[in-house]
Design an enzyme around this catalytic site. Structure first.
Site, PDB file in Angstrom:
ATOM      1  N   SER A 143       0.808  -1.220   0.000  1.00  0.00           N
ATOM      2  CA  SER A 143       0.000   0.000   0.000  1.00  0.00           C
ATOM      3  C   SER A 143       0.841   1.269   0.000  1.00  0.00           C
ATOM      4  O   SER A 143       0.511   2.250  -0.676  1.00  0.00           O
ATOM      5  CB  SER A 143      -0.941   0.008   1.202  1.00  0.00           C
ATOM      6  OG  SER A 143      -1.799  -1.102   1.181  1.00  0.00           O
ATOM      7  N   HIS A 189       0.505   4.869   4.201  1.00  0.00           N
ATOM      8  CA  HIS A 189      -0.044   5.488   2.998  1.00  0.00           C
ATOM      9  C   HIS A 189       0.491   6.909   2.833  1.00  0.00           C
ATOM     10  O   HIS A 189       0.902   7.313   1.730  1.00  0.00           O
ATOM     11  CB  HIS A 189      -1.575   5.533   3.071  1.00  0.00           C
ATOM     12  CG  HIS A 189      -2.204   4.177   3.038  1.00  0.00           C
ATOM     13  ND1 HIS A 189      -3.562   3.977   3.165  1.00  0.00           N
ATOM     14  CD2 HIS A 189      -1.665   2.934   2.881  1.00  0.00           C
ATOM     15  CE1 HIS A 189      -3.833   2.690   3.103  1.00  0.00           C
ATOM     16  NE2 HIS A 189      -2.690   2.038   2.926  1.00  0.00           N
TER      17      HIS A 189
END
Length: 238
Positions: A143, A189
């Site tokens: 991610s 992220h």
């Protein structure tokens, strides 16, 4: 014939918009990362769990040292190629990687796209370890690297004068999911997003510069990311 050969040797090889070698439609790096992640995902069901755990980055905010301080220098990188057992985790990341990689890799070229992906993965690890997070939480998944591609996509489109609103909306929605859904590291992220945007900014600003200048810019980003990871290791050893 000799004159033609001599002229061909002296001609500059065509380059992409951002300085990479032109390989029409080439997405070899994207495909390789997808295959590696898929194989590593399947491997966790057949290998000793201790082997898998040895590759996963764990945010040890305690007296026990984390990653670098423990000598596990590979964890910030290897954890980006591993995923949780639930299929949705690996499927979403690989789908996003496939879509964005098909667009970015031909624009950047193999080497620059590889640098973008790897630095974004490390930037995600830096975010996951430096930003507030529950102690002992494992950070695993692509991610952070994928969000780095999102950040680069936005910067690249802005640089090329292309529409960026949809990219911004995509990033905002996916980042919000990470903030409000438990078990997702929005810290990784954010770290990947910022790093990917920084890498793309370097590539955009140095696209007409000699390769050495572009490499130096990427090296500077890498130095900052590694320094942040080293700081995290030293901090968690205290």
């Amino acid at each position: 014939m000799d004159c033609v050969a001599e002229a061909n040797r002296g001609a500059r090889a065509p380059r992409t918009t951002f300085g990479g070698a032109v390989r029409s439609g080439d997405t070899a790096v994207t495909k390789t990362v997808v295959v590696v992640c898929a194989l590593m995902y399947l491997a966790q069901f057949v290998v000793d769990p201790r082997v898998y755990a040895y590759l996963v980055l764990t945010n040890q905010v305690s007296a026990y040292p984390w990653a670098f301080a423990a000598g596990n220098y590979w964890q910030p990188l290897t954890s980006a190629f591993l995923h949780a057992p639930t299929p949705i985790h690996v499927l979403f990341n690989m789908y996003a990687l496939w879509l964005v990689g098909q667009y970015l890799e031909p624009l950047l070229g193999r080497a620059r796209f590889t640098a973008l992906y790897l630095l974004s993965a490390l930037g995600g690890a830096a975010g996951a370890t430096l930003l507030p997070m529950t102690a002992g939480v494992s950070t695993v998944g692509a991610s952070g690297a994928v969000f780095g591609l999102f950040g680069a996509l936005f910067v690249v489109n802005r640089h090329l004068g292309r529409q960026s609103g949809q990219v911004l909306a995509l990033v905002a929605i996916n980042f919000a999911i990470g903030v409000f859904v438990p078990g997702i590291s929005w810290q990784a992220h954010l770290g990947g997003l910022v790093t990917g945007a920084a890498v793309a900014a370097v590539l955009a600003r140095t696209r007409r510069s000699p390769r050495l200048v572009q490499a130096a810019g990427l090296g500077a980003v890498a130095l900052v990311v590694v320094a942040l990871l080293a700081y995290a290791a030293a901090r968690f050893t205290l």
